[in-house]
Design a protein around this motif. Structure first.
Motif, mmCIF file in Angstrom:
data_model
loop_
_atom_site.group_PDB
_atom_site.id
_atom_site.type_symbol
_atom_site.label_atom_id
_atom_site.label_comp_id
_atom_site.label_asym_id
_atom_site.label_seq_id
_atom_site.Cartn_x
_atom_site.Cartn_y
_atom_site.Cartn_z
ATOM 1 N N VAL A 110 0.836 -1.205 0.000
ATOM 2 C CA VAL A 110 0.000 0.000 0.000
ATOM 3 C C VAL A 110 0.866 1.249 0.000
ATOM 4 O O VAL A 110 0.661 2.181 -0.793
ATOM 5 N N GLU A 111 1.873 1.286 0.887
ATOM 6 C CA GLU A 111 2.725 2.471 0.982
ATOM 7 C C GLU A 111 3.506 2.683 -0.307
ATOM 8 O O GLU A 111 3.689 3.813 -0.759
ATOM 9 N N ALA A 112 3.980 1.594 -0.919
ATOM 10 C CA ALA A 112 4.728 1.721 -2.170
ATOM 11 C C ALA A 112 3.833 2.267 -3.281
ATOM 12 O O ALA A 112 4.246 3.132 -4.066
ATOM 13 N N LEU A 113 2.599 1.755 -3.352
ATOM 14 C CA LEU A 113 1.679 2.234 -4.377
ATOM 15 C C LEU A 113 1.326 3.699 -4.152
ATOM 16 O O LEU A 113 1.284 4.494 -5.099
ATOM 17 N N LEU A 114 1.093 4.091 -2.903
ATOM 18 C CA LEU A 114 0.760 5.482 -2.616
ATOM 19 C C LEU A 114 1.915 6.405 -2.962
ATOM 20 O O LEU A 114 1.709 7.533 -3.436
ATOM 21 N N ALA A 115 3.149 5.943 -2.739
ATOM 22 C CA ALA A 115 4.306 6.759 -3.104
ATOM 23 C C ALA A 115 4.342 6.969 -4.617
ATOM 24 O O ALA A 115 4.624 8.077 -5.104
ATOM 25 N N THR A 116 4.051 5.915 -5.365
ATOM 26 C CA THR A 116 4.029 6.024 -6.825
ATOM 27 C C THR A 116 2.921 6.963 -7.281
ATOM 28 O O THR A 116 3.132 7.849 -8.127
ATOM 29 N N LEU A 117 1.729 6.776 -6.729
ATOM 30 C CA LEU A 117 0.609 7.646 -7.102
ATOM 31 C C LEU A 117 0.881 9.092 -6.685
ATOM 32 O O LEU A 117 0.469 10.024 -7.374
ATOM 33 N N GLY A 118 1.585 9.256 -5.555
ATOM 34 C CA GLY A 118 1.951 10.601 -5.125
ATOM 35 C C GLY A 118 2.846 11.296 -6.132
ATOM 36 O O GLY A 118 2.727 12.509 -6.361
ATOM 37 N N GLY A 119 3.747 10.541 -6.768
ATOM 38 C CA GLY A 119 4.589 11.109 -7.804
ATOM 39 C C GLY A 119 3.787 11.546 -9.015
ATOM 40 O O GLY A 119 4.043 12.602 -9.603
ATOM 41 N N LEU A 120 2.789 10.732 -9.383
ATOM 42 C CA LEU A 120 1.920 11.095 -10.507
ATOM 43 C C LEU A 120 1.105 12.343 -10.177
ATOM 44 O O LEU A 120 0.939 13.238 -11.009
ATOM 45 N N ARG A 121 0.640 12.383 -8.949
ATOM 46 C CA ARG A 121 -0.139 13.539 -8.500
ATOM 47 C C ARG A 121 0.715 14.804 -8.560
ATOM 48 O O ARG A 121 0.263 15.851 -9.035
ATOM 49 N N ALA A 122 1.966 14.697 -8.100
ATOM 50 C CA ALA A 122 2.861 15.850 -8.116
ATOM 51 C C ALA A 122 3.151 16.312 -9.539
ATOM 52 O O ALA A 122 3.415 17.495 -9.775
ATOM 53 N N ALA A 123 3.094 15.374 -10.487
ATOM 54 C CA ALA A 123 3.349 15.714 -11.886
ATOM 55 C C ALA A 123 2.106 16.270 -12.583
ATOM 56 O O ALA A 123 2.156 16.596 -13.773
ATOM 57 N N GLY A 124 0.992 16.354 -11.859
ATOM 58 C CA GLY A 124 -0.200 16.993 -12.409
ATOM 59 C C GLY A 124 -1.316 16.067 -12.841
ATOM 60 O O GLY A 124 -2.336 16.533 -13.357
ATOM 61 N N THR A 125 -1.153 14.735 -12.644
ATOM 62 C CA THR A 125 -2.216 13.814 -13.017
ATOM 63 C C THR A 125 -3.365 13.915 -12.011
ATOM 64 O O THR A 125 -3.140 13.897 -10.804
ATOM 65 N N THR A 126 -4.570 14.019 -12.504
ATOM 66 C CA THR A 126 -5.758 14.010 -11.646
ATOM 67 C C THR A 126 -6.110 12.563 -11.332
ATOM 68 O O THR A 126 -6.106 11.705 -12.211
ATOM 69 N N LEU A 127 -6.419 12.281 -10.067
ATOM 70 C CA LEU A 127 -6.704 10.921 -9.632
ATOM 71 C C LEU A 127 -8.096 10.849 -9.016
ATOM 72 O O LEU A 127 -8.484 11.714 -8.223
ATOM 73 N N VAL A 128 -8.829 9.802 -9.386
ATOM 74 C CA VAL A 128 -10.115 9.495 -8.757
ATOM 75 C C VAL A 128 -10.003 8.074 -8.233
ATOM 76 O O VAL A 128 -9.675 7.157 -8.990
ATOM 77 N N ILE A 129 -10.248 7.872 -6.944
ATOM 78 C CA ILE A 129 -10.168 6.532 -6.368
ATOM 79 C C ILE A 129 -11.460 6.207 -5.636
ATOM 80 O O ILE A 129 -12.082 7.079 -5.026
ATOM 81 N N SER A 130 -11.878 4.948 -5.735
ATOM 82 C CA SER A 130 -12.948 4.479 -4.858
ATOM 83 C C SER A 130 -12.303 3.663 -3.751
ATOM 84 O O SER A 130 -11.292 2.983 -3.973
ATOM 85 N N THR A 131 -12.847 3.745 -2.566
ATOM 86 C CA THR A 131 -12.265 3.020 -1.439
ATOM 87 C C THR A 131 -13.278 2.900 -0.306
ATOM 88 O O THR A 131 -14.199 3.710 -0.185
ATOM 89 N N HIS A 132 -13.090 1.849 0.513
ATOM 90 C CA HIS A 132 -13.822 1.743 1.774
ATOM 91 C C HIS A 132 -13.001 2.317 2.920
ATOM 92 O O HIS A 132 -13.481 2.416 4.050
ATOM 93 N N ASP A 133 -11.745 2.632 2.651
ATOM 94 C CA ASP A 133 -10.777 2.973 3.698
ATOM 95 C C ASP A 133 -10.856 4.467 4.011
ATOM 96 O O ASP A 133 -10.243 5.296 3.329
ATOM 97 N N VAL A 134 -11.596 4.796 5.052
ATOM 98 C CA VAL A 134 -11.770 6.197 5.431
ATOM 99 C C VAL A 134 -10.441 6.811 5.853
ATOM 100 O O VAL A 134 -10.141 7.969 5.540
ATOM 101 N N ASP A 135 -9.605 6.028 6.551
ATOM 102 C CA ASP A 135 -8.303 6.537 6.976
ATOM 103 C C ASP A 135 -7.438 6.911 5.780
ATOM 104 O O ASP A 135 -6.781 7.952 5.769
ATOM 105 N N LEU A 136 -7.434 6.056 4.767
ATOM 106 C CA LEU A 136 -6.660 6.334 3.564
ATOM 107 C C LEU A 136 -7.151 7.609 2.897
ATOM 108 O O LEU A 136 -6.357 8.483 2.524
#
Length: 285
Positions: free
Chosen positions: A187-213
């Motif tokens: 999970v942490e590795a994937l979030l780090a990768t997605l964080g890099g995409l986010r920083a580069a300007g990619t818009t992200l939409v995620i569905s989740t049950h994880d309120v903490d996330l």
């Protein structure tokens, strides 16, 4: 529906307006009706709700893999027409990654799978090779390029599918339960990768049950249970116990810990809610 206004929100790059959808024609009880969702450009939008509440259906409508019975999908302010060209442009610019990677993996090797989308678009082979190399590097799986897909672990398969979406160079990545089935390190590795995409300007939409996330990571949140129960800045929506209860979700960990720390005098009354255990340590030093 409850809205928490966010004056800093960017204009919507993608939106669904007054969406109505049922899986059977004339279904007297559609999955939802009258659903409106805005996706601010350059942000992370989390869609949360119970099983059966319509999260995956909404994501598929926004990405063009389903067509609404009524209502509009809007891309950069322009309504997406239900034509081959209109839907094709939506699917090119908005890439959907399903929860189960096996629903999208079908090529013999990793590189073949990641190259499928650009090749199918008729991109020149040199450009396809460059896109594949870039996507594999972005997902930190360049060493898997020649690996047969059936020999990959679950986490590796998730990354390969995401790389395939990235190779299309989308404006918006739509991810259905992206952390489901991953261990904490994954999970942490994937979030780090997605964080890099986010920083580069990619818009992200995620569905989740994880309120903490979602509380920790999203800029905006939508609570969905066959209708939009709330929409707005994540830190406002996900700290409202009544809204979370209405969406059949448990409260986020961070706000509960933050309230306890402030009540005990362990942190100043103005201290923010922690998002991770590490932030609790930092706040209480």
């Amino acid at each position: 529906m409850t809205h928490h206004t966010d004056p800093a929100a960017a204009p919507a790059v993608l939106a669904g307006r007054d969406l109505v959808f049922g899986y059977r024609a004339g279904d007297p009880v559609p999955v939802f009706s009258g659903v409106t969702v805005e996706v601010p450009a350059g942000s992370v939008l989390a869609v949360l709700g119970p099983n059966g509440g319509g999260k995956t259906t909404l994501l598929r409508l926004l990405a063009g893999s389903l067509t609404p019975d009524a209502g509009r999908v809007v891309l950069d302010g322009t309504e997406v027409r239900p034509t081959r060209r209109g839907v094709g442009e939506l699917r090119r610019r908005v890439q959907l990654v399903f929860q189960d990677p096996d629903d999208q993996l079908f090529s013999a090797s990793v590189a073949q799978d990641v190259s499928f989308g650009p090749l199918n678009q008729g991109r020149p082979e040199p450009e396809v090779r460059e896109r594949v190399a870039w996507a594999l590097a972005a997902l930190e799986i360049a060493d898997l390029a020649d690996r047969p897909t059936h020999l990959l672990s679950y986490g590796q398969r998730k990354r390969v599918v995401l790389a395939g979406a990235l190779a299309m160079r989308p404006d918006v990545l739509v991810l259905d339960e992206p952390t489901a089935g991953l261990d904490p390190e994954g999970v942490e590795a994937l979030l780090a990768t997605l964080g890099g995409l986010r920083a580069a300007g990619t818009t992200l939409v995620i569905s989740t049950h994880d309120v903490d996330l979602a509380h920790r990571w999203a800029d905006h949140a939508v609570l969905l249970d066959r209708r939009v129960l709330a929409a707005g800045p994540a830190r406002a929506v996900l700290t409202d116990p009544a809204l979370l209860s209405a969406a059949r979700l448990r409260p986020a960990w961070g706000p509960a810990v933050g309230a306890a720390l402030r009540a005990a005098g362990a942190v100043p009354a103005t201290a923010p809610d922690p998002a991770t255990p590490g932030e609790v340590i930092r706040l209480t030093r």
